[in-house]
Scaffold this motif. Structure first.
Motif, PDB file in Angstrom:
ATOM      1  N   PHE A  98      88.577  95.090  83.127  1.00 27.64           N
ATOM      2  CA  PHE A  98      87.816  96.348  83.165  1.00 27.64           C
ATOM      3  C   PHE A  98      87.932  97.075  81.827  1.00 27.64           C
ATOM      4  O   PHE A  98      86.929  97.557  81.276  1.00 27.64           O
ATOM      5  N   ASN A  99      89.160  97.159  81.304  1.00 30.15           N
ATOM      6  CA  ASN A  99      89.362  97.845  80.027  1.00 30.15           C
ATOM      7  C   ASN A  99      88.631  97.142  78.897  1.00 30.15           C
ATOM      8  O   ASN A  99      88.113  97.793  77.974  1.00 30.15           O
ATOM      9  N   LEU A 100      88.557  95.826  78.963  1.00 25.50           N
ATOM     10  CA  LEU A 100      87.831  95.078  77.944  1.00 25.50           C
ATOM     11  C   LEU A 100      86.336  95.366  78.031  1.00 25.50           C
ATOM     12  O   LEU A 100      85.663  95.538  77.014  1.00 25.50           O
ATOM     13  N   LEU A 101      85.837  95.429  79.242  1.00 25.48           N
ATOM     14  CA  LEU A 101      84.420  95.724  79.455  1.00 25.48           C
ATOM     15  C   LEU A 101      84.059  97.109  78.943  1.00 25.48           C
ATOM     16  O   LEU A 101      82.977  97.325  78.400  1.00 25.48           O
ATOM     17  N   MET A 102      84.969  98.053  79.103  1.00 30.75           N
ATOM     18  CA  MET A 102      84.677  99.451  78.796  1.00 30.75           C
ATOM     19  C   MET A 102      85.230  99.912  77.450  1.00 30.75           C
ATOM     20  O   MET A 102      85.115 101.090  77.106  1.00 30.75           O
ATOM     21  N   ALA A 103      85.829  98.996  76.688  1.00 26.06           N
ATOM     22  CA  ALA A 103      86.456  99.370  75.414  1.00 26.06           C
ATOM     23  C   ALA A 103      85.444  99.995  74.460  1.00 26.06           C
ATOM     24  O   ALA A 103      84.367  99.452  74.241  1.00 26.06           O
ATOM     25  N   LYS A 104      85.807 101.125  73.870  1.00 25.54           N
ATOM     26  CA  LYS A 104      84.904 101.831  72.969  1.00 25.54           C
ATOM     27  C   LYS A 104      85.238 101.601  71.494  1.00 25.54           C
ATOM     28  O   LYS A 104      84.435 101.915  70.617  1.00 25.54           O
ATOM     29  N   THR A 105      86.436 101.095  71.216  1.00 29.31           N
ATOM     30  CA  THR A 105      86.839 100.847  69.837  1.00 29.31           C
ATOM     31  C   THR A 105      87.414  99.437  69.724  1.00 29.31           C
ATOM     32  O   THR A 105      87.796  98.819  70.723  1.00 29.31           O
ATOM     33  N   ASP A 106      87.503  98.945  68.490  1.00 30.40           N
ATOM     34  CA  ASP A 106      88.102  97.630  68.269  1.00 30.40           C
ATOM     35  C   ASP A 106      89.558  97.638  68.704  1.00 30.40           C
ATOM     36  O   ASP A 106      90.078  96.618  69.181  1.00 30.40           O
ATOM     37  N   ASP A 108      90.770  99.345  71.204  1.00 34.47           N
ATOM     38  CA  ASP A 108      90.751  99.230  72.667  1.00 34.47           C
ATOM     39  C   ASP A 108      90.524  97.778  73.084  1.00 34.47           C
ATOM     40  O   ASP A 108      91.152  97.289  74.036  1.00 34.47           O
ATOM     41  N   VAL A 109      89.629  97.097  72.379  1.00 34.24           N
ATOM     42  CA  VAL A 109      89.367  95.685  72.664  1.00 34.24           C
ATOM     43  C   VAL A 109      90.640  94.867  72.477  1.00 34.24           C
ATOM     44  O   VAL A 109      91.011  94.053  73.327  1.00 34.24           O
ATOM     45  N   ASP A 110      91.313  95.081  71.359  1.00 33.26           N
ATOM     46  CA  ASP A 110      92.515  94.313  71.060  1.00 33.26           C
ATOM     47  C   ASP A 110      93.619  94.587  72.081  1.00 33.26           C
ATOM     48  O   ASP A 110      94.310  93.662  72.522  1.00 33.26           O
ATOM     49  N   ALA A 111      93.770  95.847  72.484  1.00 28.87           N
ATOM     50  CA  ALA A 111      94.806  96.196  73.475  1.00 28.87           C
ATOM     51  C   ALA A 111      94.523  95.525  74.813  1.00 28.87           C
ATOM     52  O   ALA A 111      95.441  95.009  75.464  1.00 28.87           O
ATOM     53  N   ALA A 112      93.254  95.514  75.227  1.00 32.04           N
ATOM     54  CA  ALA A 112      92.884  94.874  76.493  1.00 32.04           C
ATOM     55  C   ALA A 112      93.112  93.371  76.423  1.00 32.04           C
ATOM     56  O   ALA A 112      93.614  92.761  77.378  1.00 32.04           O
ATOM     57  N   LYS A 113      92.748  92.757  75.297  1.00 30.81           N
ATOM     58  CA  LYS A 113      92.955  91.320  75.121  1.00 30.81           C
ATOM     59  C   LYS A 113      94.428  90.973  75.208  1.00 30.81           C
ATOM     60  O   LYS A 113      94.812  89.997  75.876  1.00 30.81           O
ATOM     61  N   GLN A 114      95.273  91.749  74.544  1.00 29.73           N
ATOM     62  CA  GLN A 114      96.709  91.467  74.559  1.00 29.73           C
ATOM     63  C   GLN A 114      97.292  91.615  75.958  1.00 29.73           C
ATOM     64  O   GLN A 114      98.185  90.858  76.355  1.00 29.73           O
ATOM     65  N   LEU A 196      76.475  93.492  81.576  1.00 30.77           N
ATOM     66  CA  LEU A 196      75.936  93.747  80.244  1.00 30.77           C
ATOM     67  C   LEU A 196      75.384  95.167  80.131  1.00 30.77           C
ATOM     68  O   LEU A 196      75.599  95.857  79.126  1.00 30.77           O
ATOM     69  N   SER A 197      74.701  95.601  81.169  1.00 36.35           N
ATOM     70  CA  SER A 197      74.147  96.956  81.178  1.00 36.35           C
ATOM     71  C   SER A 197      75.252  98.002  81.160  1.00 36.35           C
ATOM     72  O   SER A 197      75.131  99.054  80.505  1.00 36.35           O
ATOM     73  N   ARG A 198      76.329  97.690  81.857  1.00 27.52           N
ATOM     74  CA  ARG A 198      77.450  98.619  81.877  1.00 27.52           C
ATOM     75  C   ARG A 198      78.078  98.735  80.493  1.00 27.52           C
ATOM     76  O   ARG A 198      78.468  99.820  80.061  1.00 27.52           O
ATOM     77  N   SER A 201      75.653 100.866  78.354  1.00 22.05           N
ATOM     78  CA  SER A 201      75.662 102.290  78.696  1.00 22.05           C
ATOM     79  C   SER A 201      76.949 102.959  78.247  1.00 22.05           C
ATOM     80  O   SER A 201      76.973 104.168  77.992  1.00 22.05           O
ATOM     81  N   ASN A 202      78.006 102.176  78.142  1.00 19.60           N
ATOM     82  CA  ASN A 202      79.289 102.717  77.691  1.00 19.60           C
ATOM     83  C   ASN A 202      79.462 102.604  76.177  1.00 19.60           C
ATOM     84  O   ASN A 202      80.505 102.983  75.650  1.00 19.60           O
ATOM     85  N   GLU A 203      78.455 102.063  75.500  1.00 18.09           N
ATOM     86  CA  GLU A 203      78.530 101.828  74.044  1.00 18.09           C
ATOM     87  C   GLU A 203      79.777 101.025  73.713  1.00 18.09           C
ATOM     88  O   GLU A 203      80.593 101.397  72.859  1.00 18.09           O
ATOM     89  N   SER A 204      79.915  99.908  74.415  1.00 18.33           N
ATOM     90  CA  SER A 204      81.104  99.061  74.286  1.00 18.33           C
ATOM     91  C   SER A 204      81.264  98.549  72.862  1.00 18.33           C
ATOM     92  O   SER A 204      80.298  98.198  72.183  1.00 18.33           O
ATOM     93  N   ALA A 205      82.520  98.501  72.430  1.00 19.16           N
ATOM     94  CA  ALA A 205      82.833  97.941  71.115  1.00 19.16           C
ATOM     95  C   ALA A 205      82.762  96.427  71.116  1.00 19.16           C
ATOM     96  O   ALA A 205      82.679  95.800  70.067  1.00 19.16           O
ATOM     97  N   LEU A 206      82.794  95.834  72.302  1.00 21.08           N
ATOM     98  CA  LEU A 206      82.718  94.385  72.429  1.00 21.08           C
ATOM     99  C   LEU A 206      81.250  93.990  72.454  1.00 21.08           C
ATOM    100  O   LEU A 206      80.546  94.173  73.447  1.00 21.08           O
ATOM    101  N   LYS A 207      80.768  93.440  71.367  1.00 21.79           N
ATOM    102  CA  LYS A 207      79.360  93.129  71.252  1.00 21.79           C
ATOM    103  C   LYS A 207      79.013  91.879  72.073  1.00 21.79           C
ATOM    104  O   LYS A 207      79.813  90.965  72.209  1.00 21.79           O
ATOM    105  N   HIS A 208      77.781  91.860  72.582  1.00 24.05           N
ATOM    106  CA  HIS A 208      77.354  90.705  73.344  1.00 24.05           C
ATOM    107  C   HIS A 208      76.111  90.088  72.712  1.00 24.05           C
ATOM    108  O   HIS A 208      75.431  90.726  71.889  1.00 24.05           O
ATOM    109  N   ASN A 209      75.848  88.858  73.132  1.00 27.48           N
ATOM    110  CA  ASN A 209      74.735  88.115  72.555  1.00 27.48           C
ATOM    111  C   ASN A 209      73.402  88.769  72.918  1.00 27.48           C
ATOM    112  O   ASN A 209      73.260  89.316  73.979  1.00 27.48           O
TER     113      ASN A 209
END
Length: 209
Positions: A98-106, A108-114, A196-198, A201-209
């Protein structure tokens, strides 16, 4: 709601047991009054059987497993208790996805991945059997983990993020679970697009294809 992993667990179990059921999805951010009257916690899933209501996904799973044999728990009390512990362990892993999906910064992405990788290490150490958690017998632990691997596969396909890299036995387990018909059928139509829509809408930092 349609992308809730804990609801997905219940759906997989119902399908494994061949139980007829009706399902009604709600907007968890604007739940209807009838739902709030049923759910003491205001959370999903809720199972209504006649005029009685069960809440919390683990409790719902235990009930369904008990009333619709054969059981998907080991017979030995200690093995059963260990399985319950690992079901609880997998429940914490959904915080990471969930945190990875909603991460707003790099960051946040790294923390969720770890966080996910840390939990995968513990789970891989526990899963010594093939093809399922308990070996030949498909169990409630497998069901509890399945929605996690569904989401991991989503991140790999749409975000080029392979969370299972270096986790060979977890990848094999994931492949087996994702190929199981009950897991395939547990995903609602448009599931990936909803995630993907979520993200968008959250302006996720995790970019998708």
């Amino acid at each position: 709601f349609k992308v809730c992993p804990f609801v997905q667990r219940s759906v997989i179990l119902l399908k494994e047991k061949g139980v007829d059921y009706d399902i009604e999805f709600i907007d968890v951010y604007d739940p209807p009054a009838w739902f709030l009257e049923l759910s003491p916690t205001g959370k999903v899933p809720v199972l209504q059987v006649g005029d009685k209501v069960l809440f919390e996904s683990a409790v719902i799973s235990e009930y369904l497993d008990e009333v619709y044999p054969p059981s998907l728990h080991p017979a030995d009390p200690l093995d059963k208790a260990q399985n319950r512990a690992w079901i609880e362990y997998t429940s914490t892993m959904y915080t990471g996805t969930f945190n990875l999906l909603m991460a707003k910064t790099d960051e946040d992405v790294d923390a969720a991945k770890q966080d996910i990788i840390k939990n995968l290490k513990g789970l891989q150490q526990a899963k010594q059997n093939q093809p399922w958690f308990n070996g030949d017998d498909f169990s409630l632990v497998d069901i509890a983990a399945a929605p996690f691997f569904v989401r991991v596969a989503f991140f790999k396909e749409y975000c080029s993020l392979d969370l299972l890299e270096g986790f060979e036995s977890m990848q094999e387990w994931s492949d087996s679970l994702l190929a199981r018909q009950t897991v395939i059928d547990s995903k609602v139509e448009g599931f990936d697009q909803m995630l993907l829509s979520r993200m968008d809408s959250n302006e996720s930092a995790l970019k998708h294809n």
